[in-house]
Design a protein around this motif. Structure first.
Motif, PDB file in Angstrom:
ATOM      1  N   UNK A 163      48.171  77.407  73.098  1.00 56.21           N
ATOM      2  CA  UNK A 163      47.534  77.243  71.794  1.00 56.21           C
ATOM      3  C   UNK A 163      48.621  77.108  70.748  1.00 56.21           C
ATOM      4  N   UNK A 164      48.198  76.862  69.521  1.00 54.71           N
ATOM      5  CA  UNK A 164      49.156  76.587  68.457  1.00 54.71           C
ATOM      6  C   UNK A 164      50.027  77.801  68.134  1.00 54.71           C
ATOM      7  N   UNK A 165      49.599  78.979  68.614  1.00 56.26           N
ATOM      8  CA  UNK A 165      50.371  80.188  68.324  1.00 56.26           C
ATOM      9  C   UNK A 165      51.142  80.655  69.552  1.00 56.26           C
ATOM     10  N   UNK A 166      51.470  79.720  70.436  1.00 56.88           N
ATOM     11  CA  UNK A 166      52.124  80.121  71.691  1.00 56.88           C
ATOM     12  C   UNK A 166      53.580  80.526  71.436  1.00 56.88           C
ATOM     13  N   UNK A 167      53.737  81.550  70.637  1.00 59.84           N
ATOM     14  CA  UNK A 167      55.032  82.204  70.411  1.00 59.84           C
ATOM     15  C   UNK A 167      56.132  81.216  70.019  1.00 59.84           C
ATOM     16  N   UNK A 222      38.617  67.045  65.968  1.00 58.09           N
ATOM     17  CA  UNK A 222      39.745  67.453  66.817  1.00 58.09           C
ATOM     18  C   UNK A 222      40.749  66.323  66.986  1.00 58.09           C
ATOM     19  N   UNK A 223      40.234  65.117  67.232  1.00 59.91           N
ATOM     20  CA  UNK A 223      41.115  64.003  67.589  1.00 59.91           C
ATOM     21  C   UNK A 223      41.671  63.257  66.381  1.00 59.91           C
ATOM     22  N   UNK A 224      40.922  63.202  65.285  1.00 61.67           N
ATOM     23  CA  UNK A 224      41.301  62.317  64.174  1.00 61.67           C
ATOM     24  C   UNK A 224      41.625  63.032  62.869  1.00 61.67           C
ATOM     25  N   UNK A 228      43.406  73.668  73.597  1.00 61.55           N
ATOM     26  CA  UNK A 228      42.792  74.865  73.014  1.00 61.55           C
ATOM     27  C   UNK A 228      41.628  74.493  72.105  1.00 61.55           C
ATOM     28  N   UNK A 229      41.774  73.403  71.346  1.00 59.08           N
ATOM     29  CA  UNK A 229      40.684  72.965  70.473  1.00 59.08           C
ATOM     30  C   UNK A 229      39.505  72.445  71.281  1.00 59.08           C
ATOM     31  N   UNK A 230      39.784  71.766  72.392  1.00 61.58           N
ATOM     32  CA  UNK A 230      38.702  71.261  73.236  1.00 61.58           C
ATOM     33  C   UNK A 230      37.940  72.397  73.901  1.00 61.58           C
ATOM     34  N   UNK A 231      38.645  73.458  74.243  1.00 63.98           N
ATOM     35  CA  UNK A 231      37.959  74.618  74.813  1.00 63.98           C
ATOM     36  C   UNK A 231      37.016  75.250  73.796  1.00 63.98           C
ATOM     37  N   UNK A 232      37.474  75.344  72.549  1.00 63.17           N
ATOM     38  CA  UNK A 232      36.598  75.848  71.491  1.00 63.17           C
ATOM     39  C   UNK A 232      35.391  74.940  71.332  1.00 63.17           C
TER      40      UNK A 232
END
Length: 652
Positions: free
Chosen positions: A242-246, A152-154, A165-169
């Motif tokens: 998230x990355x798809x936030x419109x 996630x970070x690197x 959003x990635x941390x929640x996953x």
């Protein structure tokens, strides 16, 4: 933790008590052969004062040799090799999706291995074995947890650095208690009466799984009351980044989120949830109140779970590089005695983007070199390690790959995997591989062919010659002359090819026939490696021509072997005896000129003192003289016949 060294491990070797000392010689990879001896230096295989009665084999770093870990090694090996090929062909932005894909594949294999260990532990009846399996499963889970955070970070860097959003996953993948409870509760006839109904809701809220929270609330008997309807509306309206936030910018999302939180705080302060203590706690979580997290910290399980949950409801647009600033408060909630565990130290270093400290700590904590070598390789391709070289010359990636490959080389089958890792160590990998091959025991011909294939692909002529010589000598010792000759021909060993050819000729002299005809009939240009081997092949060709009744070709070849001096002198008498059948044939195979050449060879042979050596037995000398008389008779008769046929007598 940063400076922690492993405690020394003491091993008591059997059958060594009361000895004056120990000697040792290196095996293959991480392997030593230790035996009693007096003042023996390391690397010496000879003990003073007689033979060695007991040899102890000592291996270390064999974590990758287990059943499940072999699966990990083999499956991730294919991922590693594919990635190296892709890294050569792709550069720049095109490489990132390939690195992310490889990282996810590594994690997938880790998870599969963890599940395999879990199944084995569940079915294991032996207590000690079960403890070992559970410890191994713990290590697999720890490895996957650290890797996924590093990814996630690197590796899979989010646009703008917003990683919530990635941390929640990440939380949902590693903390599954909430989802398991959700599945259990929704199957009940009366979900709200389940003893962990509200704990499940809190867990799901802390992980941002608000849709499931709304489902559970809808099963409550008070679902149609104002308080529950108000909470459902708050949950439904909460914006999740998230990355798809419109396509909206981070600032636009932040503005919408702040409006939502203000509305939530207004409802809380106005007492809309005061009729239900549980809803009140939920509202305080949604508002990000610091005190409520301390109240329900047991549901978070770990400080890093609490950190992500806090960021979700306090700073959802936090950047990855800023996470470590907020980590300390969450750690303080869980660290009562002020000490950090090994896992805490590694995760904190990860949040601090201290790549080298993470690798160092993982090398000390996690068993084997698999994790650090593969993670470092991906980070190398990401450009995270370009400037880091170790004090003794290697770059960090190569050093770890060398150690990982070395740990595989002492295994009976995993050594083949280690070869591909050594190929990626461009500074010293080839030298390591040469040393490993030189010292590798070759138990079977199948293994020998595998080693030869490796050496031929990498242009290692010395190793090829050594392997072929070992196998050739083994076949020679077992009287397998054909196989021995094949090995020596493959290594182009002139001396031993000549030796084998002489043994074939001696065998023919003794038994009157050749063995391994398929090999001798198909030597081709390989016969030219040695004069003796050339003679052997040509002499076998003479026999084949004779058997096929091609007498003229056979006679010409036999004569050329004598006149060209290709045949060894001690074999001349055998060739001349073979010529008798041609001299007595119905057809006149040899003309006048060829007959004179045969006579000259016989005369030269009879004048050789060694041919009629005085130490020969009388019976042998008698037989030899009888053979010479027969040859003289056959040559004389053939000369007379050829003169008549050729009509060369001139009248006087």
């Amino acid at each position: 933790m940063a400076e922690r060294e492993r405690d020394p491990y003491y091993l008591e070797l059997p059958h060594t008590s009361g000895t004056a000392g120990l000697q040792a010689t290196w095996g293959l990879g991480n392997q030593l052969f230790v035996f009693p001896g007096k003042r023996g230096p390391l690397y010496s295989g000879h003990a003073e004062g007689g033979g060695v009665s007991v040899i102890n084999e000592v291996r270390w770093e064999t974590d990758m040799h287990g059943t499940v870990t072999r699966k990990l090694v083999n499956e991730t090996h294919n991922i590693f090799v594919t990635l190296q090929n892709q890294a050569v062909e792709s550069t720049g932005p095109g490489l990132k999706p390939l690195l992310v894909k490889a990282s996810k594949q590594y994690r997938s294999v880790l998870k599969a291995c963890s599940l395999d260990v879990y199944s084995m532990a569940e079915s294991c009846e032996d207590g000690d074995s079960k403890v070992v399996l559970e410890e191994q499963m713990k290590i697999f889970n720890m490895t996957e947890l650290i890797w996924s955070l590093c990814e996630i970070l690197w590796i899979d860097l989010a646009p703008g650095g917003v990683v919530i959003s990635q941390l929640l996953e990440w939380l949902r993948w590693h903390f599954t208690e909430g989802e398991q409870l959700f599945a259990e509760i929704t199957r009940d006839e009366f979900p709200e009466q389940h003893r962990e109904y509200w704990d499940c809701i809190y867990r799901l809220v802390l992980q941002g799984q608000l849709d499931k929270v709304r489902i559970l609330l809808s099963h409550n008997a008070a679902a149609r009351t104002d308080a529950f309807l108000s909470m459902d509306e708050v949950l439904r309206k909460m914006p999740i980044f998230n990355q798809l936030y419109r396509g909206n910018s981070v600032s636009e999302f932040d503005m919408k989120w702040r409006h939502w939180r203000d509305d939530c705080e207004r409802r809380l302060e106005s007492g809309e949830f005061s009729t239900s203590t549980n809803l009140d706690i939920m509202a305080r979580i949604l508002c990000g109140e610091e005190s409520v997290f301390a109240h329900i910290k047991d549901l978070c399980e770990t400080w890093y779970h609490m950190l992500v949950s806090k960021m979700l409801y306090q700073r959802p647009t936090v950047k990855s590089v800023d996470l470590h600033y907020y980590a300390q408060a969450s750690m303080d909630e869980f660290r009562g005695d002020g000490r950090m565990s090994e896992m805490d130290s590694i995760l904190l270093s990860t949040l601090e983007f201290d790549v080298h400290q993470v690798i160092k700590d993982c090398s000390a904590v996690l068993s084997g070199w698999w994790f650090v070598s593969h993670l470092t390789d991906i980070l190398h391709h990401c450009g995270q390690l370009e400037s880091h070289r170790l004090e003794f010359g290697h770059n960090l990636r190569e050093y770890l790959l060398l150690d990982y490959a070395t740990s595989l080389m002492s295994h009976c089958s995993l050594w083949q995997v280690g070869v591909d890792y050594l190929d990626q160590c461009h500074d010293t990998g080839r030298h390591y591989l040469e040393q490993f091959i030189d010292n590798m025991p070759i138990e079977t011909e199948r293994k020998a062919h595998k080693l030869l294939n490796i050496c031929e692909k990498r242009n290692m002529p010395e190793q090829i010659k050594s392997i072929c010589k070992v196998m050739g000598m083994r076949c020679l010792k077992n009287q397998r002359l054909g196989a021995a000759l094949s090995w020596f021909l493959r290594s182009k060993d002139v001396a031993f090819a000549t030796l084998i050819a002489e043994k074939f000729l001696s065998e023919y002299n003794e038994h009157g026939e050749f063995s391994n005809l398929d090999l001798l009939d198909n030597l081709g240009s390989s016969m030219l490696i040695s004069h003796r081997l050339t003679f052997l092949a040509k002499y076998r060709e003479y026999h084949r021509l004779y058997e096929e009744r091609e007498l003229y070709a056979a006679g010409s070849l036999l004569l050329s072997l004598l006149t060209s001096r290709l045949a060894p002198r001690e074999f001349w008498i055998t060739l001349l005896k073979d010529a008798i059948t041609l001299l007595e044939a119905k057809e006149c195979i040899y003309g006048r000129k060829e007959t004179f050449e045969l006579m000259h060879c016989l005369e030269e042979l009879t004048k050789d003192r060694q041919f009629l050596a005085p130490d020969n037995e009388k019976e042998d000398i008698s037989d030899l003289r009888e053979t010479i008389d027969l040859l003289n008779l056959a040559l004389t008769r053939n000369l007379a016949r050829s003169i008549v046929i050729e009509g060369v007598i001139k009248p006087t």
